[in-house]
Scaffold this motif. Structure first.
Motif, PDB file in Angstrom:
ATOM      1  N   PRO A  81      44.337  73.356  30.998  1.00 43.37           N
ATOM      2  CA  PRO A  81      44.282  74.481  31.938  1.00 43.37           C
ATOM      3  C   PRO A  81      42.999  75.294  31.750  1.00 43.37           C
ATOM      4  CG  PRO A  81      46.279  74.569  30.565  1.00 43.37           C
ATOM      5  CD  PRO A  81      45.407  73.481  30.032  1.00 43.37           C
ATOM      6  N   HIS A  82      42.578  75.934  32.800  1.00 45.82           N
ATOM      7  CA  HIS A  82      41.430  76.856  32.778  1.00 45.82           C
ATOM      8  C   HIS A  82      40.118  76.159  32.417  1.00 45.82           C
ATOM      9  CE1 HIS A  82      44.805  79.581  32.697  1.00 45.82           C
ATOM     10  NE2 HIS A  82      45.132  79.177  31.498  1.00 45.82           N
ATOM     11  N   ALA A  83      40.036  74.825  32.610  1.00 46.62           N
ATOM     12  CA  ALA A  83      38.822  74.088  32.238  1.00 46.62           C
ATOM     13  C   ALA A  83      37.753  74.224  33.314  1.00 46.62           C
ATOM     14  CB  ALA A  83      39.149  72.620  32.000  1.00 46.62           C
ATOM     15  N   HIS A  84      36.519  74.453  32.854  1.00 49.54           N
ATOM     16  CA  HIS A  84      35.380  74.648  33.740  1.00 49.54           C
ATOM     17  C   HIS A  84      34.166  73.900  33.215  1.00 49.54           C
ATOM     18  CE1 HIS A  84      37.393  77.840  36.001  1.00 49.54           C
ATOM     19  NE2 HIS A  84      37.879  78.228  34.836  1.00 49.54           N
ATOM     20  N   TYR A  85      33.153  73.814  34.062  1.00 50.80           N
ATOM     21  CA  TYR A  85      31.855  73.273  33.669  1.00 50.80           C
ATOM     22  C   TYR A  85      30.781  74.126  34.333  1.00 50.80           C
ATOM     23  CZ  TYR A  85      31.908  71.131  38.313  1.00 50.80           C
ATOM     24  OH  TYR A  85      31.961  70.931  39.670  1.00 50.80           O
ATOM     25  N   LEU A  86      29.562  74.039  33.840  1.00 56.31           N
ATOM     26  CA  LEU A  86      28.456  74.823  34.377  1.00 56.31           C
ATOM     27  C   LEU A  86      27.672  74.010  35.405  1.00 56.31           C
ATOM     28  CD1 LEU A  86      27.010  76.383  31.094  1.00 56.31           C
ATOM     29  CD2 LEU A  86      28.657  77.394  32.682  1.00 56.31           C
ATOM     30  N   GLY A  87      27.147  74.698  36.397  1.00 57.96           N
ATOM     31  CA  GLY A  87      26.272  74.073  37.377  1.00 57.96           C
ATOM     32  C   GLY A  87      25.212  75.062  37.809  1.00 57.96           C
ATOM     33  N   LYS A  88      24.051  74.553  38.178  1.00 56.99           N
ATOM     34  CA  LYS A  88      23.005  75.471  38.631  1.00 56.99           C
ATOM     35  C   LYS A  88      23.477  76.180  39.893  1.00 56.99           C
ATOM     36  CE  LYS A  88      20.459  71.686  40.802  1.00 56.99           C
ATOM     37  NZ  LYS A  88      19.208  70.977  40.876  1.00 56.99           N
ATOM     38  N   LYS A  89      23.169  77.461  39.982  1.00 50.45           N
ATOM     39  CA  LYS A  89      23.713  78.303  41.060  1.00 50.45           C
ATOM     40  C   LYS A  89      23.379  77.774  42.444  1.00 50.45           C
ATOM     41  CE  LYS A  89      20.060  81.711  41.454  1.00 50.45           C
ATOM     42  NZ  LYS A  89      19.801  82.689  42.445  1.00 50.45           N
ATOM     43  N   GLU A  90      22.275  77.045  42.578  1.00 53.81           N
ATOM     44  CA  GLU A  90      21.885  76.502  43.878  1.00 53.81           C
ATOM     45  C   GLU A  90      22.941  75.540  44.441  1.00 53.81           C
ATOM     46  OE1 GLU A  90      18.364  77.950  41.692  1.00 53.81           O
ATOM     47  OE2 GLU A  90      19.930  76.524  41.131  1.00 53.81           O
ATOM     48  N   LEU A  91      23.646  74.837  43.563  1.00 59.02           N
ATOM     49  CA  LEU A  91      24.692  73.923  44.022  1.00 59.02           C
ATOM     50  C   LEU A  91      25.809  74.664  44.740  1.00 59.02           C
ATOM     51  CD1 LEU A  91      25.066  71.605  40.893  1.00 59.02           C
ATOM     52  CD2 LEU A  91      24.019  71.006  43.079  1.00 59.02           C
ATOM     53  N   PHE A  92      26.068  75.890  44.312  1.00 60.76           N
ATOM     54  CA  PHE A  92      27.184  76.654  44.855  1.00 60.76           C
ATOM     55  C   PHE A  92      26.809  77.396  46.136  1.00 60.76           C
ATOM     56  CE2 PHE A  92      27.892  75.851  40.458  1.00 60.76           C
ATOM     57  CZ  PHE A  92      29.260  75.633  40.344  1.00 60.76           C
TER      58      PHE A  92
END
Length: 193
Positions: free
Chosen positions: A55-66
């Motif tokens: 649960p609550h698992a995340h990963y990082l991505g460069k803000k441009e992707l979002f």
């Protein structure tokens, strides 16, 4: 949930199994996932999150992707945007995420790349230390179709106290491209904080 049906099918058809357990009480942690040798690691990691479950698992991505047309997809799959050009370095940005969120588990690659490395980066360690959260190691062995979870541990006084045992855990695990794995790694420090 339709997504879980997909990941269950992927997991079973691929013949994957889990060795170890995710501590269900753990709602804040750094998961270091390796060896990171292929884009398929991300697919297997998303399946793991659903199957184990974490649960609550995340990963990082460069803000441009979002900011683009597929931003919804990255958010839906647990992505969190970070600014690579911020005056605050990556470690500071992620520690702030832990301060802002009660339930936050973050998966990171200790190599920081899919290429062959001669030493691990230490950003994950500094994040865990500054945020006061444990580290869990997750080895993805494509040769055995096995996910291996370590018990959680708190970071020691210095990265060099923990790197030898981290390298020992990951070194025998065969990634999708085994020649890019962590066998033969040096415990020398490559600071990226």
């Amino acid at each position: 949930m339709p997504g879980n049906l997909f990941w269950n099918a992927y997991w079973k058809l691929g013949g994957w199994k889990v060795r170890g357990n995710w501590p269900q009480h753990l709602t804040r942690a750094i998961i270091i996932v390796g060896p990171h040798t292929s884009g398929w690691d991300v697919v297997a990691g998303m399946a793991t999150r659903a199957i184990v479950p974490i649960p609550h698992a995340h990963y990082l991505g460069k803000k441009e992707l979002f900011e683009g047309p597929f931003g919804w997809f990255f958010r839906m799959t647990g992505g969190v945007p970070v600014d690579r050009f911020s005056k605050n370095n990556m470690v500071e940005q992620v520690v702030e995420l832990f301060r802002e969120r009660k339930d936050f588990v973050l998966a990171l690659s200790p190599e920081g790349t899919r290429k062959k490395v001669d030493r691990l980066r230490t950003g994950f360690w500094h994040i865990a230390k500054l945020a006061g959260v444990p580290i869990v190691m997750a080895g993805m062995d494509f040769s055995k179709k096995e996910l291996i979870l370590s018990p959680p541990f708190m970071p020691g006084d210095r990265p060099e106290d923990d790197l030898p045992s981290i390298i020992s855990f990951f070194a025998p695990i065969k990634g999708k491209n085994p020649e890019l794995g962590m066998g033969g790694l040096s415990a020398d420090i490559k600071s990226d904080s």
